[in-house]
Design a protein around this motif. Structure first.
Motif, PDB file in Angstrom:
ATOM      1  N   ILE A 257       0.931  -1.072  -0.007  1.00 25.76           N
ATOM      2  CA  ILE A 257       0.112   0.236  -0.134  1.00 25.76           C
ATOM      3  C   ILE A 257       1.132   1.362   0.032  1.00 25.76           C
ATOM      4  O   ILE A 257       0.569   2.107  -0.817  1.00 25.76           O
ATOM      5  CB  ILE A 257      -0.950   0.283   1.208  1.00 25.76           C
ATOM      6  CG1 ILE A 257      -1.818  -1.250   1.215  1.00 25.76           C
ATOM      7  CG2 ILE A 257      -1.456   1.453   1.343  1.00 25.76           C
ATOM      8  CD1 ILE A 257      -2.691  -1.177   2.364  1.00 25.76           C
ATOM      9  N   LEU A 302      -4.936   0.386  11.971  1.00 21.67           N
ATOM     10  CA  LEU A 302      -5.143  -0.095  10.639  1.00 21.67           C
ATOM     11  C   LEU A 302      -6.148  -1.130  10.432  1.00 21.67           C
ATOM     12  O   LEU A 302      -7.152  -1.139   9.562  1.00 21.67           O
ATOM     13  CB  LEU A 302      -3.758  -0.746  10.072  1.00 21.67           C
ATOM     14  CG  LEU A 302      -3.977  -0.614   8.657  1.00 21.67           C
ATOM     15  CD1 LEU A 302      -4.062   1.011   8.002  1.00 21.67           C
ATOM     16  CD2 LEU A 302      -2.860  -1.415   7.943  1.00 21.67           C
ATOM     17  N   LEU A 330      -9.700  -5.466   6.810  1.00 25.43           N
ATOM     18  CA  LEU A 330      -9.100  -4.364   6.452  1.00 25.43           C
ATOM     19  C   LEU A 330     -10.404  -3.217   6.193  1.00 25.43           C
ATOM     20  O   LEU A 330     -11.156  -3.593   5.374  1.00 25.43           O
ATOM     21  CB  LEU A 330      -8.377  -4.193   5.195  1.00 25.43           C
ATOM     22  CG  LEU A 330      -7.637  -3.063   4.597  1.00 25.43           C
ATOM     23  CD1 LEU A 330      -6.658  -2.583   5.396  1.00 25.43           C
ATOM     24  CD2 LEU A 330      -7.099  -3.378   3.273  1.00 25.43           C
ATOM     25  N   LEU A 335      -9.015   3.174   4.587  1.00 28.77           N
ATOM     26  CA  LEU A 335      -7.691   3.089   3.814  1.00 28.77           C
ATOM     27  C   LEU A 335      -7.850   3.926   2.571  1.00 28.77           C
ATOM     28  O   LEU A 335      -6.701   4.662   2.341  1.00 28.77           O
ATOM     29  CB  LEU A 335      -7.404   1.650   3.339  1.00 28.77           C
ATOM     30  CG  LEU A 335      -5.840   1.654   2.500  1.00 28.77           C
ATOM     31  CD1 LEU A 335      -4.921   1.786   3.557  1.00 28.77           C
ATOM     32  CD2 LEU A 335      -5.813   0.034   2.000  1.00 28.77           C
ATOM     33  N   ARG A 339      -5.275   7.318   2.128  1.00 30.78           N
ATOM     34  CA  ARG A 339      -4.267   7.146   0.934  1.00 30.78           C
ATOM     35  C   ARG A 339      -4.658   8.457   0.164  1.00 30.78           C
ATOM     36  O   ARG A 339      -3.762   8.989  -0.419  1.00 30.78           O
ATOM     37  CB  ARG A 339      -4.801   6.105   0.066  1.00 30.78           C
ATOM     38  CG  ARG A 339      -4.391   6.078  -1.340  1.00 30.78           C
ATOM     39  CD  ARG A 339      -2.737   5.695  -1.422  1.00 30.78           C
ATOM     40  NE  ARG A 339      -2.553   5.257  -2.709  1.00 30.78           N
ATOM     41  CZ  ARG A 339      -2.504   4.190  -3.276  1.00 30.78           C
ATOM     42  NH1 ARG A 339      -3.269   3.232  -2.466  1.00 30.78           N
ATOM     43  NH2 ARG A 339      -2.413   3.907  -4.302  1.00 30.78           N
TER      44      ARG A 339
END
Ligand code: PHE
Length: 359
Positions: A257, A302, A330, A335, A339
């Protein structure tokens, strides 16, 4: 002039004559003056648009005319209207022909002008990140699985060792689907963990799989809570699978990632379907001293993960004496936000082009 101005005036004259048989009043006087103004116009001033107006005036004031004259007035006014429409059609045709002629002659054509911009769509940020993760995991030999978004109570809760009195079973937290009384209860899946049991039943261990997908919760909405969001489940079942494998897989995931090695730590976490269960934190990829993303702690939460609970393996038809496994969940939406620096989860599924165009 495409129409015959004299005949239009004659038609107006007949309407005026019909008006003179009406009893004199303020209304008749005003109407007469308006109609006479059209008659007095020059041929050139009687454009199609003016004719349309001239037909609309008597049609809109029909009640002023004596009853027996109304049929005649209507037909005369409509004749004016038709003349206007015919003239408009001719004008349009002429304009088109002129424009075509101009195009053909090449006048006004600039060969140095850039071509018109092509509008081109792009992939949704969630799709972009999902595809990247799918590439990463398939390159390591993992399988990509899918599962139904409307799920049985069994797969969503029971098979995952979630007790009947667990708060997630409350109608306040979960969207239940109306079913026939007595039929198995259905739920909009609250997590992608539902596919754990489905995967075990379908695949022979050993196997490794990820399950990206949409999940649903009955949330009070705010910048970090949405009723629909995305998760990606990971599940590995094999011989002697241990926490060490889990840590290695998570480090690989982070390297994929963020493109570099990222330190992680495990804290104990409770989920009924894993034992032991962990919360995995990653060193904040955006700072070294603390920033707004990591809330000045240099760690970001996370994902939850853990070793698959023996009861879950059993529910999936797998012998926990022979096989072990790990699972992780996840938060894909979170995320994606990290990002791309998106500060409100509600942007993700709002379907606003102004947001989507940025990716
Ligand atoms: N399904 C859990 C949730 O949505 C996350 C999770 C997945 C935890 C796998 C442990 C293992 O909250």
């Amino acid at each position: 002039m495409t129409h015959d101005a004299a005949s239009v005036r004659a038609l107006l004259g007949e309407i005026l004559a019909a008006l003179s048989s009406a009893a004199e009043s303020d209304d008749t006087r005003t109407l007469r003056e308006r109609l006479e103004r059209f008659v007095a116009l020059s041929d050139d001033a009687l454009t199609p648009a003016v004719l349309l107006e001239a037909s609309a005036v008597p049609l809109g004031a029909m009640r002023i005319f004596p009853k027996e004259a109304r049929g005649l007035v209507g037909s005369k006014a409509n004749a004016i209207k038709q003349a206007a429409e015919a003239a408009l059609a001719v004008e349009k045709e002429a304009a088109l022909a002129k424009a075509l002629e101009a195009q053909r002659s090449g006048a006004g054509f600039d060969a140095t002008m850039p071509p018109p911009r092509q509008t081109c769509g792009s992939l949704h940020p969630i799709t972009q990140v999902t595809r990247e993760l799918e590439d990463l995991f398939t390159s390591m030999g993992w399988t990509i699985l899918d599962g139904p978004e409307v799920e049985t109570e069994h797969c969503n809760f029971d098979a995952l060792n979630i007790s009947p009195d667990h708060p997630a079973r409350d109608t306040m937290d979960t969207f239940w689907v109306k079913t026939q009384p007595g039929a198995p209860r259905l739920v909009m899946r609250t997590h992608t963990s539902t596919v754990q049991v489905r995967a075990m039943r379908r695949l022979q261990p050993p196997f490794r799989a990820i399950v990206p997908g949409k999940v649903f919760r009955n949330e009070a909405l705010d910048a970090s809570h949405e009723h629909t969001f995305h998760q990606m489940e990971g599940l590995v079942v094999g011989k002697h699978v241990s926490v060490g494998h889990l840590i290695a897989a998570m480090k690989t995931l982070l390297r994929g990632i963020f493109g570099r090695e990222i330190e992680i730590r495990l804290r104990p976490g409770y989920f009924p379907f894993v034992e032991p269960g962990f919360e995995l934190d990653a060193r904040c990829p955006f700072c070294t001293e603390g920033c707004s993303v990591c809330k000045r702690s240099t760690w970001i939460e996370l994902l939850p993960c853990g070793m698959v609970h023996p009861n879950v393996l059993k529910a999936g038809g797998i012998d926990p004496e022979q096989w072990t496994g790990f699972a992780f969940g996840l938060g894909l939406s979170r995320l994606v936000m990290l990002r791309f620096g998106i500060d409100d989860v509600r942007h993700l599924l709002a379907g606003d082009v102004r947001f989507l165009e940025q990716f």
